[in-house]
Design an enzyme around this catalytic site. Structure first.
Site, short mmCIF file in Angstrom:
data_model
loop_
_atom_site.label_atom_id
_atom_site.label_comp_id
_atom_site.label_asym_id
_atom_site.label_seq_id
_atom_site.Cartn_x
_atom_site.Cartn_y
_atom_site.Cartn_z
N HIS A 265 -9.74 -35.24 2.63
CA HIS A 265 -9.08 -34.47 3.70
C HIS A 265 -7.84 -35.21 4.19
O HIS A 265 -6.78 -34.62 4.38
CB HIS A 265 -10.01 -34.29 4.91
CG HIS A 265 -11.22 -33.43 4.67
ND1 HIS A 265 -12.48 -33.80 5.08
CD2 HIS A 265 -11.37 -32.22 4.09
CE1 HIS A 265 -13.34 -32.84 4.77
NE2 HIS A 265 -12.69 -31.88 4.15
N LYS B 214 -22.51 -22.01 11.81
CA LYS B 214 -22.76 -23.25 11.07
C LYS B 214 -23.42 -24.26 12.00
O LYS B 214 -23.12 -24.31 13.17
CB LYS B 214 -21.46 -23.82 10.53
CG LYS B 214 -20.85 -22.98 9.41
CD LYS B 214 -19.84 -23.79 8.61
CE LYS B 214 -19.33 -22.99 7.42
NZ LYS B 214 -18.37 -23.72 6.59
N ARG C 147 -10.05 -28.82 -5.34
CA ARG C 147 -10.55 -29.99 -6.06
C ARG C 147 -10.76 -29.69 -7.54
O ARG C 147 -10.39 -30.46 -8.40
CB ARG C 147 -11.89 -30.45 -5.46
CG ARG C 147 -11.74 -31.10 -4.12
CD ARG C 147 -13.06 -31.25 -3.44
NE ARG C 147 -13.68 -29.95 -3.24
CZ ARG C 147 -14.77 -29.74 -2.53
NH1 ARG C 147 -15.38 -30.74 -1.97
NH2 ARG C 147 -15.26 -28.53 -2.39
N SER D 247 -17.68 -33.39 2.10
CA SER D 247 -18.40 -33.85 3.30
C SER D 247 -19.91 -33.82 3.05
O SER D 247 -20.64 -34.68 3.55
CB SER D 247 -18.06 -32.97 4.50
OG SER D 247 -16.69 -33.07 4.80
O1 PNS Z 1 -14.08 -26.95 5.23
P1 PNS Z 1 -14.56 -25.55 4.95
O2 PNS Z 1 -15.93 -25.33 5.57
O3 PNS Z 1 -14.51 -25.22 3.48
O4 PNS Z 1 -13.53 -24.55 5.71
C1 PNS Z 1 -13.74 -23.17 5.69
C2 PNS Z 1 -12.84 -22.46 6.72
C3 PNS Z 1 -12.99 -23.09 8.09
C4 PNS Z 1 -11.40 -22.58 6.28
C5 PNS Z 1 -13.25 -20.95 6.74
O5 PNS Z 1 -14.63 -20.86 6.85
C6 PNS Z 1 -12.61 -20.19 7.90
O6 PNS Z 1 -11.42 -19.99 7.93
N1 PNS Z 1 -13.45 -19.77 8.86
C7 PNS Z 1 -13.00 -19.05 10.03
C8 PNS Z 1 -13.47 -17.60 9.98
C9 PNS Z 1 -12.58 -16.76 9.11
O7 PNS Z 1 -11.40 -16.59 9.36
N2 PNS Z 1 -13.17 -16.22 8.03
C10 PNS Z 1 -12.48 -15.34 7.12
C11 PNS Z 1 -12.03 -16.06 5.89
S1 PNS Z 1 -12.44 -15.07 4.51
#
Ligand code: PNS
Length: 165
Positions: free
Chosen positions: A17, A41, A90, A128
């Site tokens: 990150h 979550k 990745r 993570s």
């Molecule tokens: O580190 P992560 O868990 O892979 O990040 C995922 C994240 C936070 C980018 C994604 O879950 C997100 O944007 N969540 C907010 C809700 C949202 O906008 N969802 C629609 C995306 S399809």
């Protein structure tokens, strides 16, 4: 002024990150690291702890701001006049999910594009979840997370002393 957001759970922030944060910060005027605070979550670290850890590890990066957000990423992006969302890729296994997410976000807000940065090869395997699994069993996480974070992760699992200091 070009502003981008690098969103994620950061539970906890890893060296992968941090690498994406440093590289993104060179591409834009202002980088917001958006820490997800959605109730669905159940993270190891509270959102305040995750924000605090990110603030610690980015304190030398002048154009980086750490904020938490709830709800939709596109709404958060609109609120902060963000032009781009940054995500790290990745491996090919990330691609399908990331593509679907970027397309969904672009339909929801066509003014915001997603930019993918390839993860540096040395962090290509890192997540993570892996860090948490290693730490849970007392494994050495010093090659995975920034120095300032190591003890905070072990403490979550009741491991006070680092194995490989
Ligand atoms: O580190 P992560 O868990 O892979 O990040 C995922 C994240 C936070 C980018 C994604 O879950 C997100 O944007 N969540 C907010 C809700 C949202 O906008 N969802 C629609 C995306 S399809």
């Amino acid at each position: 002024m070009k502003t981008a957001i690098y969103p994620g759970s950061f539970d906890p922030v890893t060296l992968g990150h941090l690498d994406i944060i440093k590289r993104s910060a060179r591409l834009v005027d202002h980088l917001i690291v958006g820490v997800l605070n959605n109730n669905t979550k159940t993270p190891l670290f509270s959102v305040d702890e995750r924000v605090n850890m990110l603030e610690d590890v980015t304190k030398d990066l002048d154009n980086v701001e750490i904020l938490s957000f709830s709800g939709l990423l596109v709404d958060f992006a609109k609120e902060h006049n963000v032009q781009a969302i940054i995500r790290g890729l990745r491996a090919v296994t990330d691609f399908e999910y990331e593509l679907a997410m970027s397309q969904t976000n672009r339909v929801a807000n066509p003014d915001v594009d997603t930019i993918f940065l390839n993860t540096s090869l040395k962090y290509a395997y890192l997540s993570s979840s892996m860090v948490k699994e290693m730490a849970m069993y007392g494994g050495d996480i010093s090659k995975f997370v920034p120095e300032q974070i190591i003890d905070r992760v072990y403490q979550k699992y009741g491991i006070a002393v680092r194995n490989n200091k």
